[in-house]
Design an enzyme around this catalytic site. Sequence first.
Site: not given
Length: 337
Positions: A117, A200, A203
Amino acid sequence: MAQFTPRVFSGIQPSGGLTLGNYLGAITKFVATQDAGTHETVFCMVDLHAITVPQAPETLRHNTRELCAGFLAAGIDPEKSILINQSQVPEHAQLGWVFNCVARMGWMGRMTQWKDKAGANAEGASLGLFAYPALMAADILVYHATHVPVGEDQKQHIELTRDIAAKFNHDYGVDFFPEVEPVIEGVATRIMSLRDGTRKMSKSDPVDASRINLTDDADTIARKFRKAKTDPDPLPGAPEGLDQRPDARNLVNIYAALSGASVADVLAAHDGQMFGHFKQELADLAVAKLSPVSDEMARLMRDPAEIDRILARGAARAREITVPILERTYEIVGMVR
Ligand code: TRP
């Protein structure tokens, strides 16, 4: 080892809308655990984790309520389970601070999610993003939870939670925090992106067509499945035939999870079929299964005050557990109370 009440804790970030991945991979399993009645269950919207990266305030508030509506619509019963929003139970952040002082910089720096991240720009990442796993450990341990259902990608954070608990117990010479067990979802129920079966379903993926949102209408769901990535071969008759075919495997997994059948049964029933046809059936199945959930979410979202009442009640129930655990922690550490 002290005895701990069997208690399940899990959390989902309100950092975007709810996807089919959250629904099949997490929430429906939470409901099954709740209904099995073998453990106390605590489910949490982790809004404090969401702000480790920028969130527009009104969007965050909306997404938190929508996630709560999703939990309720899927069958989480706020009387059977404790259903909370993280920031409404202040002991999460309070214990999180103590754990910031237990966890080591080196441990945090080795977290793959941090590395992914923060990327090349670690200097520009928030301190909260770095400390994220210590707050996650606090989420779990402030309930003395023993079992944590999570995706494979969170396994390292659960190991860190065990390390934090062990170091705390060791440093203070106590047997206070339990050794938590991850309950890792099977590969079969990992729902992947409709555009790339090796990643994956997320969202936060910028491409909306990569996911099914629980708020998508029937036409959108059908269109996304029609356009989902596949290979040119027909469906195989048995699971081995999906090896090296991540996109095909993902669609079959989704079908199996939605229908409650095994992958082997789905393949036996569709052996040799072309994906064009299978995708249409999958879209029909998804619409049939998801529309009652999304209708109920929409109904709940029309009355946000009711959602807020449910969350306030959840927080009050949660604090019956978390306040004494935090108090005892502060005592152990040496705070004047
Ligand atoms: N990190 C988890 C995720 O992104 C969310 C989370 C926060 C969580 N706290 C937790 C999951 C505690 C399980 C237990 O998926």
